[in-house]
Design an enzyme around this catalytic site. Structure first.
Site, PDB file in Angstrom:
ATOM      1  N   ASP A   1      40.891  34.116  38.497  1.00 63.71           N
ATOM      2  CA  ASP A   1      41.001  34.042  39.946  1.00 63.71           C
ATOM      3  C   ASP A   1      40.425  35.319  40.553  1.00 63.71           C
ATOM      4  O   ASP A   1      40.498  36.396  39.954  1.00 63.71           O
ATOM      5  CB  ASP A   1      42.477  33.900  40.324  1.00 63.71           C
TER       6      ASP A   1
ATOM      7  N   ASP B   1      38.128  30.889  43.392  1.00 62.75           N
ATOM      8  CA  ASP B   1      37.791  31.589  44.628  1.00 62.75           C
ATOM      9  C   ASP B   1      36.834  32.751  44.424  1.00 62.75           C
ATOM     10  O   ASP B   1      36.497  33.456  45.381  1.00 62.75           O
ATOM     11  CB  ASP B   1      39.048  32.057  45.367  1.00 62.75           C
TER      12      ASP B   1
ATOM     13  N   HIS C   1      41.500  37.082  42.914  1.00 65.43           N
ATOM     14  CA  HIS C   1      42.551  38.036  43.248  1.00 65.43           C
ATOM     15  C   HIS C   1      43.308  38.420  41.980  1.00 65.43           C
ATOM     16  O   HIS C   1      43.556  37.580  41.117  1.00 65.43           O
ATOM     17  CB  HIS C   1      43.520  37.439  44.260  1.00 65.43           C
TER      18      HIS C   1
ATOM     19  N   HIS D   1      50.652  35.251  41.773  1.00 64.21           N
ATOM     20  CA  HIS D   1      51.082  36.399  42.581  1.00 64.21           C
ATOM     21  C   HIS D   1      52.603  36.547  42.644  1.00 64.21           C
ATOM     22  O   HIS D   1      53.094  37.577  43.122  1.00 64.21           O
ATOM     23  CB  HIS D   1      50.550  36.280  44.009  1.00 64.21           C
TER      24      HIS D   1
END
Length: 305
Positions: A158, A241, A160, A121
């Site tokens: 991931d 996740d 996200h 990120h």
């Protein structure tokens, strides 16, 4: 055999009480991998020059100045610094760069980097989403600029969207970036029309509640495109996740879904780049699910290593 890079300094990045990106994440991963036969190495500290492949000097200086002598310093609503945070983040960058060097030198066919904080990120001059440096993007730049590769693929599963990796590689014609992620979900990016100026970005948004079958339906054609690209190295942002038990998202993947995707990526690597894969830990916040999924991922790497 598969190389494992990690370091005890990565436990010195201590988040605020109750924060999901906690020291225990690394501890359960290390325990889950303890029984595997791996070439275990300490992640070195990255030199500033490695960070500067993707981030400006002013950003690095700002992070250094923000490190607290004790307690915590807040960078945004999700991202905090403790006294050991910068050293931990430099170990993460150093580990993934060392893994690239080792795999490209033929010391192993693949490597896994179990470090924290995560990285995908972090944008060019902005820490966010628990991340300080774009570790995998930096490793891609090292492979391209230091080792002279012409084509690198970065694959991110991931839950996200890897907005930071996308930002850091947006103008990089020599890197193909693929991200599967729940959408809508933090950070809100990752639509299919975000393709990059060289049409080298592939986003695979998934609906909340979708399972491993939906994942396969999305990744199979994407991997065909990666195969056509003929990468010389594959880098993985390995977040766990998307597991059904994770508290920060709502996908329905199981441990065997992560194993399947890892095997599919390794098959692709076998056919395009002599099996060269470097994988780095990103998210995963339910500790039992993280441990089991990460173990399945590394077991599959080990089987090919």
């Amino acid at each position: 055999m598969t190389i494992l890079y990690t370091h005890s300094d990565c436990s010195d990045h201590v988040e605020t009480p109750g924060h999901p990106e906690r020291v225990a994440r690394l501890q359960v991963v290390q325990r889950a991998l303890a029984g595997l036969t791996l070439d275990r190495r300490d992640a070195p500290l990255a030199a500033d020059a490695e960070v500067l492949r993707c981030h400006p000097q002013a950003y690095l200086d700002r992070l250094r100045a923000a490190i607290p002598a004790m307690g915590h310093a807040m960078l945004d609503g999700d991202t905090y610094l403790s006294p050991g945070s910068l050293t931990a983040a430099l170990r993460a960058v150093g580990g993934v760069c060392a893994a690239v060097d080792a795999v490209l030198a033929g010391q192993a066919r693949n490597a896994f980097v179990a470090c924290r904080p995560p990285g995908h990120h972090a944008e060019t001059a902005r820490a966010m989403g628990f991340c300080l440096f774009g570790t995998v993007a930096i490793a891609a730049k090292r492979a391209l600029d230091h080792h002279g590769l012409q084509r690198v693929a970065v694959l991110d599963f991931d839950v996200h969207h890897g907005n930071g990796t996308q930002d850091l590689l947006w103008d990089e014609a020599r890197a193909l970036f693929v991200s599967s992620h729940q959408m809508p979900l933090y950070p809100g990016s990752g639509a299919t029309n975000e393709r990059g100026p060289h049409d080298q970005i592939i986003n695979l948004p998934l609906r909340a509640g979708s399972n491993g079958d939906a994942m396969r339906d999305a990744w199979k054609p994407a991997l065909d495109r990666v195969a056509a690209y003929q990468p010389q190295l594959i880098l993985i942002s390995a977040g766990f996740d998307a597991h059904a038990d994770d508290p920060l998202a709502q996908l329905d993947w199981q441990v065997e879904d992560f194993r399947w995707l890892t095997a599919a990526i390794c098959d692709l690597a076998d056919s395009t780049c002599d099996g060269r894969v470097v994988s780095a830990l990103e998210g995963g916040y339910d500790l039992p699910a993280l441990a089991a999924s990460c173990a399945a991922h590394v077991e599959e790497l080990q089987r090919r290593g």
